[in-house]
Design a protein around this motif. Structure first.
Motif, PDB file in Angstrom:
ATOM      1  N   LEU A 278       0.833  -1.204   0.000  1.00  0.00           N
ATOM      2  CA  LEU A 278       0.000   0.000   0.000  1.00  0.00           C
ATOM      3  C   LEU A 278       0.868   1.254   0.000  1.00  0.00           C
ATOM      4  CD1 LEU A 278      -2.694  -1.216   2.544  1.00  0.00           C
ATOM      5  CD2 LEU A 278      -3.178  -0.480   0.202  1.00  0.00           C
ATOM      6  N   ARG A 279       1.899   1.255   0.854  1.00  0.00           N
ATOM      7  CA  ARG A 279       2.807   2.403   0.907  1.00  0.00           C
ATOM      8  C   ARG A 279       3.589   2.552  -0.388  1.00  0.00           C
ATOM      9  NH1 ARG A 279       8.043   3.674   0.976  1.00  0.00           N
ATOM     10  NH2 ARG A 279       8.563   1.485   0.597  1.00  0.00           N
ATOM     11  N   TYR A 280       4.150   1.456  -0.841  1.00  0.00           N
ATOM     12  CA  TYR A 280       5.065   1.462  -1.983  1.00  0.00           C
ATOM     13  C   TYR A 280       4.367   1.868  -3.278  1.00  0.00           C
ATOM     14  CZ  TYR A 280       8.533  -0.616  -5.216  1.00  0.00           C
ATOM     15  OH  TYR A 280       9.461  -0.844  -6.211  1.00  0.00           O
ATOM     16  N   LEU A 281       3.130   1.437  -3.447  1.00  0.00           N
ATOM     17  CA  LEU A 281       2.428   1.661  -4.711  1.00  0.00           C
ATOM     18  C   LEU A 281       1.549   2.905  -4.701  1.00  0.00           C
ATOM     19  CD1 LEU A 281       1.431  -2.032  -5.451  1.00  0.00           C
ATOM     20  CD2 LEU A 281       3.345  -0.741  -6.430  1.00  0.00           C
ATOM     21  N   SER A 282       0.884   3.189  -3.583  1.00  0.00           N
ATOM     22  CA  SER A 282       0.050   4.397  -3.459  1.00  0.00           C
ATOM     23  C   SER A 282      -0.782   4.645  -4.718  1.00  0.00           C
ATOM     24  CB  SER A 282       0.930   5.620  -3.159  1.00  0.00           C
ATOM     25  OG  SER A 282       1.647   5.464  -1.974  1.00  0.00           O
ATOM     26  N   VAL A 283      -1.672   3.711  -5.035  1.00  0.00           N
ATOM     27  CA  VAL A 283      -2.403   3.799  -6.299  1.00  0.00           C
ATOM     28  C   VAL A 283      -3.319   5.014  -6.373  1.00  0.00           C
ATOM     29  CG1 VAL A 283      -2.250   1.327  -6.764  1.00  0.00           C
ATOM     30  CG2 VAL A 283      -4.236   2.237  -5.511  1.00  0.00           C
ATOM     31  N   ALA A 284      -3.840   5.465  -5.225  1.00  0.00           N
ATOM     32  CA  ALA A 284      -4.565   6.736  -5.196  1.00  0.00           C
ATOM     33  C   ALA A 284      -3.511   7.824  -5.060  1.00  0.00           C
ATOM     34  CB  ALA A 284      -5.553   6.773  -4.032  1.00  0.00           C
ATOM     35  N   ASN A 316       4.489   9.016   0.670  1.00  0.00           N
ATOM     36  CA  ASN A 316       4.766   7.655   1.118  1.00  0.00           C
ATOM     37  C   ASN A 316       6.157   7.172   0.719  1.00  0.00           C
ATOM     38  OD1 ASN A 316       2.398   7.098   2.514  1.00  0.00           O
ATOM     39  ND2 ASN A 316       1.303   6.460   0.676  1.00  0.00           N
ATOM     40  N   ARG A 317       6.884   7.999  -0.023  1.00  0.00           N
ATOM     41  CA  ARG A 317       8.286   7.712  -0.360  1.00  0.00           C
ATOM     42  C   ARG A 317       9.219   8.763   0.258  1.00  0.00           C
ATOM     43  NH1 ARG A 317       9.293   4.374  -4.830  1.00  0.00           N
ATOM     44  NH2 ARG A 317       7.543   2.965  -5.187  1.00  0.00           N
ATOM     45  N   ASP A 318       8.748   9.451   1.278  1.00  0.00           N
ATOM     46  CA  ASP A 318       9.541  10.508   1.911  1.00  0.00           C
ATOM     47  C   ASP A 318      10.633   9.886   2.781  1.00  0.00           C
ATOM     48  OD1 ASP A 318      10.561  12.648   3.388  1.00  0.00           O
ATOM     49  OD2 ASP A 318       8.616  13.629   3.564  1.00  0.00           O
ATOM     50  N   PRO A 319      11.917  10.148   2.479  1.00  0.00           N
ATOM     51  CA  PRO A 319      12.995   9.545   3.272  1.00  0.00           C
ATOM     52  C   PRO A 319      13.023  10.028   4.721  1.00  0.00           C
ATOM     53  CG  PRO A 319      13.869  11.171   1.736  1.00  0.00           C
ATOM     54  CD  PRO A 319      12.431  10.984   1.380  1.00  0.00           C
ATOM     55  N   GLU A 320      12.365  11.157   5.017  1.00  0.00           N
ATOM     56  CA  GLU A 320      12.313  11.618   6.400  1.00  0.00           C
ATOM     57  C   GLU A 320      11.305  10.815   7.226  1.00  0.00           C
ATOM     58  OE1 GLU A 320      11.838  15.813   6.760  1.00  0.00           O
ATOM     59  OE2 GLU A 320      13.430  16.278   5.329  1.00  0.00           O
ATOM     60  N   ARG A 321      10.469  10.044   6.543  1.00  0.00           N
ATOM     61  CA  ARG A 321       9.481   9.209   7.249  1.00  0.00           C
ATOM     62  C   ARG A 321       9.788   7.721   7.111  1.00  0.00           C
ATOM     63  NH1 ARG A 321       6.942   6.137   9.494  1.00  0.00           N
ATOM     64  NH2 ARG A 321       4.792   6.189  10.242  1.00  0.00           N
ATOM     65  N   ALA A 323      12.760   4.924   5.892  1.00  0.00           N
ATOM     66  CA  ALA A 323      14.142   4.665   5.480  1.00  0.00           C
ATOM     67  C   ALA A 323      14.160   3.914   4.155  1.00  0.00           C
ATOM     68  CB  ALA A 323      14.862   3.854   6.559  1.00  0.00           C
ATOM     69  N   ASP A 324      15.113   4.283   3.288  1.00  0.00           N
ATOM     70  CA  ASP A 324      15.246   3.636   1.980  1.00  0.00           C
ATOM     71  C   ASP A 324      13.872   3.513   1.313  1.00  0.00           C
ATOM     72  OD1 ASP A 324      16.474   2.445  -0.180  1.00  0.00           O
ATOM     73  OD2 ASP A 324      16.666   0.465   0.765  1.00  0.00           O
ATOM     74  N   PRO A 325      13.174   4.623   1.104  1.00  0.00           N
ATOM     75  CA  PRO A 325      11.753   4.579   0.755  1.00  0.00           C
ATOM     76  C   PRO A 325      11.439   3.992  -0.607  1.00  0.00           C
ATOM     77  CG  PRO A 325      12.606   6.797   0.482  1.00  0.00           C
ATOM     78  CD  PRO A 325      13.694   6.004   1.143  1.00  0.00           C
ATOM     79  N   HIS A 326      12.405   3.973  -1.525  1.00  0.00           N
ATOM     80  CA  HIS A 326      12.123   3.471  -2.874  1.00  0.00           C
ATOM     81  C   HIS A 326      12.331   1.964  -2.993  1.00  0.00           C
ATOM     82  CE1 HIS A 326      11.511   7.540  -4.073  1.00  0.00           C
ATOM     83  NE2 HIS A 326      12.751   7.878  -3.776  1.00  0.00           N
ATOM     84  N   ALA A 327      12.680   1.326  -1.885  1.00  0.00           N
ATOM     85  CA  ALA A 327      12.825  -0.131  -1.874  1.00  0.00           C
ATOM     86  C   ALA A 327      11.536  -0.777  -1.379  1.00  0.00           C
ATOM     87  CB  ALA A 327      13.982  -0.537  -0.967  1.00  0.00           C
ATOM     88  N   LEU A 328      11.155  -1.882  -2.011  1.00  0.00           N
ATOM     89  CA  LEU A 328      10.043  -2.692  -1.518  1.00  0.00           C
ATOM     90  C   LEU A 328      10.601  -3.646  -0.475  1.00  0.00           C
ATOM     91  CD1 LEU A 328       7.062  -3.619  -1.759  1.00  0.00           C
ATOM     92  CD2 LEU A 328       7.834  -5.272  -3.484  1.00  0.00           C
TER      93      LEU A 328
END
Length: 401
Positions: A278-284, A316-321, A323-328
């Motif tokens: 859900l976080r990684y894809l954020s379809v909405a 949902n890809r914010d590195p301040e929230r 860690a390593d946000p672009h990794a699944l």
């Protein structure tokens, strides 16, 4: 402290991007990621020419969603040179209090986590039926039409009391006005046909109530027109968002074999995996809000009457929230993501979507241990960015029969 445009650098986004990288449509468009690197808020001009702001940082997006000084009202959106009409009766996503609460309150008790968990057995049955048909037909298969669409369509239609024989035509109409590719004439035709169908459905529920949510709602003081609007929101959201999470989520797992292997090896990861997907894809992908008064956000002054775009996928890809946000990372504690929004408009069907995803992904991976893409990833057709909900049009897969 509120920063002026001269006291701090101010990033500007000329237009919302329209494309994602081929073969890996899971990351937000590069321009949005770049905007977030420059700070949580950027200058932006709406397509209609009106000045606005693009908010990409997690804390800033979450604060706006929780702030009653920002409005969801359709008629207050300051994005074009003409006045927009109010949202139709019942379509509460585009309303503020007290109208929003009038429509949402009767629904809250019908979508609790406990009530949705009670649906698990029925969702398992629906999923099994879909996978039986998929296996019987043999590989290859389009996972969108065989798996991702029918499961949430049947579930939400049963909840609201849409007759079985009407489901295919109703799904087609919803598809038409949600896919981001339909021309204006066909869009209006599909919307009109859907409204006419819902008018007949509401009338039927009033005359002969059955055991479903829509029939229960006819006991209150809501008008037929209001019930039509509520039904449209629930059916469209309950079908389209979950269908795209199932198909895009399966695609993401197949493109991350180490994560897929970890989930197969340890099914207890399923709940965490659902939250991470859900976080990684954020379809909405995004929503808009309009400032009712002057408000400070992310150190910038948002003037009253200005409409801001909230980018859920970059938040949902914010590195301040994260860690390593672009990794699944299916072992990540991804709680607190904004995939379902936040505040008074927090997605009403979030618990239903979670149950559907847990059941569907578990059953799919168990039934087809050798599931894989049947085409190169670059050939998977992706929905255009113009679509409100991100996803894939088709997902060809195969397996060892």
């Amino acid at each position: 402290m509120v920063m002026s445009e001269t006291s701090a650098s101010l990033h500007t986004v000329a237009a919302l991007p329209t494309e994602r990288p081929p073969g890996c449509p899971f990351d937000p468009p590069a321009e949005l990621i770049d905007a977030r690197r420059h700070g949580p808020i950027s200058r932006y001009t709406h397509p209609g020419g009106k000045p606005g702001w693009l908010i990409t940082g997690y804390d800033a997006v979450r604060s706006v969603l929780a702030d009653p000084r920002f409005s969801s009202r359709k008629d207050l959106l300051n994005v074009v040179d003409f006045e927009l009409p109010p949202a139709p009766p019942g379509e509460f996503l585009l309303m503020d209090e007290p109208q929003h609460g009038r429509y949402r309150k009767p629904l809250v008790g019908k979508f609790t986590a406990r009530r949705m968990r009670l649906l698990t057995e029925r969702i398992e049955q629906i999923t099994t039926t879909c996978l039986d048909a998929m296996e019987a037909a043999g590989p290859p298969s389009d996972l969108v039409t065989a798996f991702a669409k029918p499961i949430p369509t049947i579930v939400i239609c049963e909840l609201l009391g849409v007759p079985y024989e009407d489901r295919d035509s109703f799904q087609e109409q919803i598809d038409t006005f949600m896919n981001g590719e339909t021309n204006d004439e066909d869009l209006l035709a599909a919307y009109t046909a859907t409204q006419e169908y819902l008018a007949r459905l509401v009338a039927a529920k009033r005359a002969h109530p059955t055991d479903d949510v829509l029939s229960e709602l006819t006991d209150g003081d809501l008008t037929d027109e209001e019930l039509q609007g509520i039904a449209l929101i629930l059916l469209a959201a309950g079908f389209d968002t979950t269908a795209n999470m199932l198909s895009l989520g399966a695609f993401a797992l197949l493109r991350n074999p180490a994560q897929l292997a970890a989930l197969r090896a340890d099914p207890s990861l399923t709940d965490q995996a659902v939250e991470e997907l859900l976080r990684y894809l954020s379809v909405a992908k995004s929503f808009m809000r309009t400032a009712l008064v002057d408000v400070e956000v992310g150190g910038r002054l948002i003037e009253a009457g200005t409409t801001v775009v909230l980018s859920y996928n970059t938040a949902n890809r914010d590195p301040e929230r994260f860690a390593d946000p672009h990794a699944l990372d299916l072992r990540r504690a991804a709680g607190g993501h904004l995939a379902f929004g936040h505040g008074i408009h927090l997605c009403l069907g979030q618990q239903l979507a979670r149950v559907e995803m847990r059941v569907a992904f578990s059953a799919l991976l168990s039934r087809f241990p050798t599931l894989r893409l049947a085409v190169p990833a670059e050939e998977v057709a992706v929905r255009p960015e113009a679509a409100d909900i991100h996803g894939v049009k088709r997902l060809p897969v195969t397996w060892d029969a």
